[in-house]
Structure formats: structure tokens, C-alpha cells
Design a protein around this motif. Sequence first.
Motif, mmCIF file in Angstrom:
data_model
loop_
_atom_site.group_PDB
_atom_site.id
_atom_site.type_symbol
_atom_site.label_atom_id
_atom_site.label_comp_id
_atom_site.label_asym_id
_atom_site.label_seq_id
_atom_site.Cartn_x
_atom_site.Cartn_y
_atom_site.Cartn_z
ATOM 1 N N LEU A 15 16.415 18.618 14.168
ATOM 2 C CA LEU A 15 16.427 18.732 15.634
ATOM 3 C C LEU A 15 15.256 19.539 16.178
ATOM 4 O O LEU A 15 15.125 19.707 17.388
ATOM 5 N N HIS A 16 14.436 20.054 15.291
ATOM 6 C CA HIS A 16 13.312 20.883 15.750
ATOM 7 C C HIS A 16 12.117 20.620 14.849
ATOM 8 O O HIS A 16 11.917 21.300 13.844
ATOM 9 N N VAL A 17 11.355 19.601 15.220
ATOM 10 C CA VAL A 17 10.127 19.281 14.493
ATOM 11 C C VAL A 17 9.126 18.761 15.523
ATOM 12 O O VAL A 17 9.458 17.910 16.354
ATOM 13 N N HIS A 18 7.928 19.355 15.497
ATOM 14 C CA HIS A 18 6.855 18.900 16.403
ATOM 15 C C HIS A 18 6.068 17.854 15.635
ATOM 16 O O HIS A 18 5.517 18.177 14.570
ATOM 17 N N ILE A 19 5.977 16.658 16.150
ATOM 18 C CA ILE A 19 5.327 15.612 15.355
ATOM 19 C C ILE A 19 3.866 15.981 15.079
ATOM 20 O O ILE A 19 3.348 15.705 13.995
ATOM 21 N N ALA A 195 14.835 24.143 25.111
ATOM 22 C CA ALA A 195 13.673 25.011 25.315
ATOM 23 C C ALA A 195 13.521 25.970 24.146
ATOM 24 O O ALA A 195 14.514 26.488 23.624
ATOM 25 N N HIS A 196 12.258 26.219 23.750
ATOM 26 C CA HIS A 196 11.974 27.301 22.814
ATOM 27 C C HIS A 196 12.212 28.620 23.543
ATOM 28 O O HIS A 196 11.704 28.823 24.652
ATOM 29 N N ALA A 197 12.989 29.492 22.927
ATOM 30 C CA ALA A 197 13.220 30.819 23.522
ATOM 31 C C ALA A 197 13.697 31.758 22.425
ATOM 32 O O ALA A 197 14.447 31.347 21.529
ATOM 33 N N ASP A 219 15.874 26.352 21.112
ATOM 34 C CA ASP A 219 15.024 26.198 19.937
ATOM 35 C C ASP A 219 14.565 27.582 19.472
ATOM 36 O O ASP A 219 14.053 28.371 20.267
ATOM 37 N N HIS A 220 14.783 27.860 18.211
ATOM 38 C CA HIS A 220 14.615 29.195 17.582
ATOM 39 C C HIS A 220 15.792 30.099 17.998
ATOM 40 O O HIS A 220 16.843 29.996 17.423
ATOM 41 N N GLY A 221 15.576 30.972 18.975
ATOM 42 C CA GLY A 221 16.678 31.821 19.453
ATOM 43 C C GLY A 221 17.058 32.949 18.533
ATOM 44 O O GLY A 221 18.058 33.646 18.769
ATOM 45 N N SER A 276 12.379 22.283 10.323
ATOM 46 C CA SER A 276 11.074 22.583 9.700
ATOM 47 C C SER A 276 9.976 22.956 10.693
ATOM 48 O O SER A 276 8.915 23.412 10.272
ATOM 49 N N ASP A 277 10.143 22.704 11.988
ATOM 50 C CA ASP A 277 9.203 23.108 13.052
ATOM 51 C C ASP A 277 7.858 22.395 12.916
ATOM 52 O O ASP A 277 7.625 21.386 13.588
ATOM 53 N N ASP A 278 6.964 22.923 12.084
ATOM 54 C CA ASP A 278 5.627 22.332 11.876
ATOM 55 C C ASP A 278 5.362 22.299 10.370
ATOM 56 O O ASP A 278 4.574 23.098 9.847
HETATM 57 ZN ZN ZN Z 1 8.963 24.689 17.580
#
Ligand code: ZN
Length: 332
Positions: A15-19, A195-197, A219-221, A276-278
Motif C-alpha cells: 500500500l506504500h510504494v512510489h513507482i 497522506a504521508h505524515a 503513510d508512515h505515521g 517498501s516505499d522506494d
Molecule cells: Zn513514501
Amino acid sequence: MNQRALIQALPKAELHVHIEGTFEPELMFAIAQRNQIEIPYKSIEEVKQAYNFHNLQSFLDIYYAGANVLIHEQDFYDLAWAYFKKCAEDHVVHTEMFFDPQTHTDRGVPFGIVINGLQRACNDAQAQFGISSHLIMCFLRHLSEEAAFETLEQALPYKDQIIAVGLDSSEVGHPPSKFERVFAKAREAGFLVVAHAGEEGPAEYVWEALDLLKVNRIDHGVRSEEDPVLMQRLIAEKMPLTVCPLSNLKLKVVDDMQQHNIHRLLQQGVHVTVNSDDPSYFGGYMNDNFYAIAEALDLSNDELKQLAINSFEASFISEQQKQAWSERIHAL
Ligand code: ZN
Ligand code: ADE
């Protein structure tokens, strides 16, 4: 079953991966060459040496530079297709991927080129691997509110292909409140919102994301833990936090993995997921993130299963699909 085998066998949602953060150096070189774009590295080794970050901004500078070689629809297709191959290897069966339209439209690449390339890869991933996906477009928070409004406008013709809007890039100094009106308009238009926060920014930014942006997920938190009242709110509302362990380590949000709070958050009843984020920049895809926390934090098999169930529960798939994946996981 040993833990690595269990992690591999678990069906998972990402649910949290920047292509743009899945761009492996080998593919970056190949696309740079075919588009005849200079990149400031002579070899793959040199690229990897540059991935030595001391905070979020030092990463973002390199991440945006890498994305500059993406120009044609086929480039976006190739980028996403390479990610789907990793999903297939890691048994990620559903993904909700971020893309940063402004990183591309600001260089003159039309919105439609970006989304058409990504969408075609999503369609092929469903057909060839049975992997389902949604696209989430993120506003770059270091840019203006006006620029975000323009981006929202450009997205409207593609509304059916974009499930949600998100907020990423340099967090500190760019609080969620800066985008309150854009998010209200996005919600009115029918987008879900995330939102990333609380990655580098304070718990206060998580409150703003909840109260002002009215997000469906944070996202993160991870910095929410600094505020006990916020923790109670997250638990009571079953608000998902899409946590990214290897990212937090590489960007020095935590000093070592043994100090990561994902286990504590899980034990306290926060709805955390693993992501995995990036992954190209942070040293690993979904299963690498699971292996890292399982080992450093001594997670039980039941906790690993719970994290996989959480990933579907927090996703934007139907209730019926959530139920089906949860049953599959319980049966393992
Ligand atoms: Zn991210
Ligand atoms: N863009 C890509 N990765 C990001 C992250 N971890 N935080 C904020 N913006 C990002």
C-alpha cells in the motif's frame, strides 16, 4: 514452517510504494541511453554509491534526478512492469502504487503519457500474474497549493483510473494544512485520500492529516507514538499506518532496526502494515522488509500473519476480497 518460508508464502498487499522509487539502476541506464539523456553516473556501481542518505531530502534529490530520464509511455510501462515482476516473486498479490505526476508534467511530459504507461502495465500484471492494482497520485508538498490544484484538474479525465490522491515529498515545513482545500476538492470529486505524515514531521502533522485532510490511511505515521492521545485515536478508529521499515532505516528515521517501533505499534493495537516505499533506493522489496523486522524484532508467526491480513484490511479492495485473503492467510 520456518519464518522465511512463511513470509514468502503469505499473500500480501503493498500500500506504500512510489513507482519512481522502484527504478533500478540497470533500467535507469538502459532508458537514459535509449532516450539519449545524460545521467551523472558512469557505472551502476557509482549509482549505488550515491545511495548513501542522511535524511529524507538527501534521498529526494537523487530520486527526482533519476526520474528525469522517463519520457515516453513505454518508459513508464517498463518501470511499472519491472516492479510487478518483483511483486510476483514476493507473492504481493495486490498493490496500490503512488506516482508523482508533477515530477513529470513539470518537465513537459503530459499527464496522459504517464498514466497510460502505468495503466498498461497494471492491465498486463492482472492478465499475466493475477496481480490486482490501484493507482494513487501524489501531490508534491514542496510545491504550491496552486500547482496541486492544477494537477488535480489534469487528473479529472483519468478519474476512473486513479483511486486516491496522496501527499509526499519534503515533509517538514509543508504541513498537511497547506493542502486542506485541494484535498476537500479531491474528496468531492470522488477520490479517496491518503497522506504521508509523521515520517520526519511531528505527530501534529498526523492530527492535521486526520482532521483537515480526512485521510483514509496515514503513510508512515511512526512518529505518532510520541503522542499518547493520538495513539488512542488511531487505535479507536482502526486507522491504518503504512509503515516502511527499510526506508526508515536508510533515511535515519531510526538508528537501527532493533529500535523500530512497528512491533510496539502492532502490540498496542495500531493497524500497521509493511511496505517498501522506494525499494530500489532502500535495499529491498516487500519480503526484504518482512525479513528485516521479523529478525530484528523477533516477530512471531502469528504476528507476521496479522501484518499480512492488515495489508488487505487497509487496502481499497472490496470487503468480499478482504475476507477471502484473510481466510487464505488463516489457513496457512
Ligand atoms: Zn513514501
Ligand atoms: N517520495 C518518495 N518517497 C518518499 C518518502 N519516503 N517520503 C516522502 N516523499 C517520498
